[in-house]
Design a protein around this motif. Structure first.
Motif, PDB file in Angstrom:
ATOM      1  N   TYR A  15      -7.950   0.493  -0.465  1.00 50.68           N
ATOM      2  CA  TYR A  15      -6.913  -0.530  -0.349  1.00 50.68           C
ATOM      3  C   TYR A  15      -7.486  -1.914  -0.641  1.00 50.68           C
ATOM      4  CZ  TYR A  15      -4.448   3.235   2.054  1.00 50.68           C
ATOM      5  OH  TYR A  15      -3.865   4.425   2.371  1.00 50.68           O
ATOM      6  N   THR A  50       0.850  -1.198   0.000  1.00 52.33           N
ATOM      7  CA  THR A  50       0.000   0.000   0.000  1.00 52.33           C
ATOM      8  C   THR A  50       0.881   1.241   0.000  1.00 52.33           C
ATOM      9  OG1 THR A  50      -0.143   0.300   2.400  1.00 52.33           O
ATOM     10  CG2 THR A  50      -1.693  -1.262   1.390  1.00 52.33           C
ATOM     11  N   GLU A  51       0.273   2.387  -0.054  1.00 53.67           N
ATOM     12  CA  GLU A  51       1.005   3.654  -0.021  1.00 53.67           C
ATOM     13  C   GLU A  51       1.312   4.098   1.407  1.00 53.67           C
ATOM     14  OE1 GLU A  51      -1.529   6.332  -2.042  1.00 53.67           O
ATOM     15  OE2 GLU A  51      -1.291   5.374  -4.005  1.00 53.67           O
ATOM     16  N   LYS A  72       2.936   4.521   4.998  1.00 53.35           N
ATOM     17  CA  LYS A  72       4.299   4.509   5.507  1.00 53.35           C
ATOM     18  C   LYS A  72       4.259   4.423   7.025  1.00 53.35           C
ATOM     19  CE  LYS A  72       6.115   7.365   1.734  1.00 53.35           C
ATOM     20  NZ  LYS A  72       4.854   7.389   0.975  1.00 53.35           N
TER      21      LYS A  72
END
Length: 280
Positions: free
Chosen positions: A227, A162-163, A165
């Motif tokens: 997601y 996924t994006e 962090k």
């Protein structure tokens, strides 16, 4: 025009059809108003008749029906026996409505003729066949409440797929029956609602119970999420248990259209017997 007593004969026929069916002889044909040839060459009129074979032997039954306002005399039973004797190899059953004189009973016992009476069931007849009259229910339902789901995600998988962090916040929402746990092939393992319903209800009436369900290869599907299903390590369930206790009862009453009583043996059969729930 129907002959007098036909309705009583048909009632008797129906009663014996029910008895034979109950005894496992569903295929036996019970006939009404049959002519049977005697050994003398005389045709004898039989009100109700049936026959069947067991182990190669034929069993025949002839029923004489008399809807009288008075008790049956010995002469009537003697006349019936004369027809049975002429026919041969047949069992006789005499059925009436008011009973039998003592001489008729003595004669029938000597000649092995069954004596029956058909009447409306008395309360004693009903009580003798009643069986279960009431059922009491004491129910304790073990329940859960205040269920909290805390999923533990695979953080490494999240970063790679996924994006998100490290330090980002993952927000998700949905009804417990919308949030789905899937296996590695995305087949449904269960919704959070399903998994919650499987939680242990013991110990009873306890607050703050905790259960951790771990997974090897499972993913959480979040509806309306940008997601894909997110890999899970476990789900922690926090919940309370409580008990609901209820008591109730059901009462039954027995109904029947008629009773067939054996004068000699005392046996009875309730015709069209049915147990109904009594609301009283």
């Amino acid at each position: 025009m129907a002959k007098p007593g036909t309705s009583f004969e048909l009632l008797t026929k129906a009663i014996y059809e029910e008895i034979l069916s109950t005894d496992g002889y569903e295929t036996v044909s019970v006939e009404h108003d049959v002519k049977v040839l005697g050994r003398s060459g005389q045709l004898h009129q039989i009100d109700v008749y049936w026959e069947f074979k067991i182990a190669g032997l034929t069993h025949r039954v002839a029923v004489e029906c008399k809807e009288y306002s008075n008790t049956v005399s010995v002469g009537k039973v003697r006349d019936f026996y004369g027809a049975l004797e002429d026919i041969g190899n047949i069992h006789g059953v005499f059925v009436t409505t008011q009973g039998y004189q003592s001489g008729a009973i003595t004669y029938a016992e000597h000649k092995n003729i069954s004596l029956k009476v058909v009447s409306e069931p008395s309360q004693e007849d009903i009580d003798n066949h009643q069986g279960i009259k009431e059922i009491h229910f004491n129910i304790n339902a073990l329940c859960i409440s205040n269920v909290e789901f805390i999923p533990e995600f695979d953080n490494e998988w999240l970063i790679k797929n996924t994006e998100l962090k490290k330090g980002d916040t993952l927000e998700y929402s949905g009804m417990s029956n919308e949030l789905k746990v899937l296996d590695v092939s995305y087949n449904l393992i269960g919704t959070l609602h399903d998994l919650g319903n499987k939680l242990s209800r013991t110990p009873e009436n306890t607050r703050g119970l905790v259960h951790k369900q771990e997974f090897t290869e499972a993913f959480l599907f979040i509806p309306r999420s940008k997601y894909p299903p997110i890999k899970l390590k476990s789900i922690i369930f926090k919940y309370d248990t409580y008990t609901i206790s209820t008591k109730s009862e059901m009462r039954f009453k027995l109904l029947a259209e008629a009773v067939l009583k054996d004068i000699i043996t005392g046996e009875t059969h309730l015709y069209k017997k049915q147990a109904l729930q009594d609301d009283v």
